[in-house]
Motif scaffolding. Sequence first.
Motif, mmCIF file in Angstrom:
data_model
loop_
_atom_site.group_PDB
_atom_site.id
_atom_site.type_symbol
_atom_site.label_atom_id
_atom_site.label_comp_id
_atom_site.label_asym_id
_atom_site.label_seq_id
_atom_site.Cartn_x
_atom_site.Cartn_y
_atom_site.Cartn_z
ATOM 1 N N VAL A 93 -0.195 3.966 9.756
ATOM 2 C CA VAL A 93 -0.403 3.731 7.993
ATOM 3 C C VAL A 93 0.507 2.602 8.230
ATOM 4 N N MET A 94 -0.429 1.308 7.145
ATOM 5 C CA MET A 94 0.014 1.043 6.103
ATOM 6 C C MET A 94 0.791 1.231 5.120
ATOM 7 N N LYS A 95 2.116 0.543 4.721
ATOM 8 C CA LYS A 95 2.769 1.194 3.345
ATOM 9 C C LYS A 95 2.901 -0.227 2.446
ATOM 10 N N ARG A 96 2.573 0.387 1.683
ATOM 11 C CA ARG A 96 2.195 -0.751 0.382
ATOM 12 C C ARG A 96 3.176 -0.138 -0.933
ATOM 13 N N TRP A 97 3.497 -0.672 -1.199
ATOM 14 C CA TRP A 97 4.452 -0.189 -2.457
ATOM 15 C C TRP A 97 4.046 -1.056 -4.352
ATOM 16 N N LYS A 98 3.908 -0.344 -5.643
ATOM 17 C CA LYS A 98 3.129 -0.964 -6.725
ATOM 18 C C LYS A 98 3.871 -0.563 -7.358
ATOM 19 N N ALA A 99 3.850 -1.695 -8.541
ATOM 20 C CA ALA A 99 5.292 -1.312 -9.492
ATOM 21 C C ALA A 99 5.002 -0.410 -10.637
ATOM 22 N N ILE A 108 2.193 3.495 -1.527
ATOM 23 C CA ILE A 108 0.721 3.645 -1.082
ATOM 24 C C ILE A 108 0.185 3.358 -0.029
ATOM 25 N N GLN A 109 -0.511 4.098 0.725
ATOM 26 C CA GLN A 109 -0.385 4.516 1.979
ATOM 27 C C GLN A 109 -1.921 4.325 2.285
ATOM 28 N N LYS A 110 -1.972 3.678 3.565
ATOM 29 C CA LYS A 110 -3.494 2.436 3.799
ATOM 30 C C LYS A 110 -3.633 3.397 4.726
ATOM 31 N N PRO A 111 -3.613 4.362 5.466
ATOM 32 C CA PRO A 111 -4.216 4.966 6.384
ATOM 33 C C PRO A 111 -4.976 4.240 7.476
ATOM 34 N N PHE A 112 -5.133 4.345 9.195
ATOM 35 C CA PHE A 112 -5.809 3.619 10.359
ATOM 36 C C PHE A 112 -6.318 5.113 10.911
ATOM 37 N N SER A 113 -7.475 4.895 11.077
ATOM 38 C CA SER A 113 -7.951 5.746 12.325
ATOM 39 C C SER A 113 -8.343 5.979 13.591
#
Length: 126
Positions: A93-99, A108-113
Motif C-alpha cells: 500500500v502506497m501511503k500519501r498525504w494531503k494537507a 491517502i492509501q493507494k492499495p495494490f493487489s
Amino acid sequence: MGQKKNPRRVSEGAAMAKGRLIRTSPQKLNLVAQLIRGMPVEKALAELTFSRKRISQNVKKVLESAIANAENNHDLDIDSLVVDQAFVGKNMVMKRWKARARGRVGRIQKPFSEITIVVKEVEEAA
C-alpha cells in the motif's frame, strides 16, 4: 549434488499464472475474478475483453499467461481448458498525504493487489 527439484504448486493437468502489483484494491479486483471463475478459457477471454472494468485488461493478460504456461510448459490442450481458480490477495500500500485545514494532514492509501489464476484441463463429457 545440486538442489532438489521443487514440487509442483498445482496438480497435474493444471497450470498457473500470477499477476503482482496490480494497481487496484483487492475488493475491486475480486469483482472481476468472480466473472471468470469456472468458465472455459475462450468465454473468459471474451468476457474480459468486453468488460467495462478498467482492471479487466490486467486480468486478461494474466489469464493469457496461464494459457501460454499450460500450452508450452505442461503440454495441455488449450481447447479444453477451464478457469479452475481465480483468487485475489493484498499487496503493498502506497501511503500519501494531503494537507488539510489547521495544519492537519489527511492520509491517502493507494492499495495494490495480486491475482492468481489456475487453469485446468477438463475432458469433454459427451
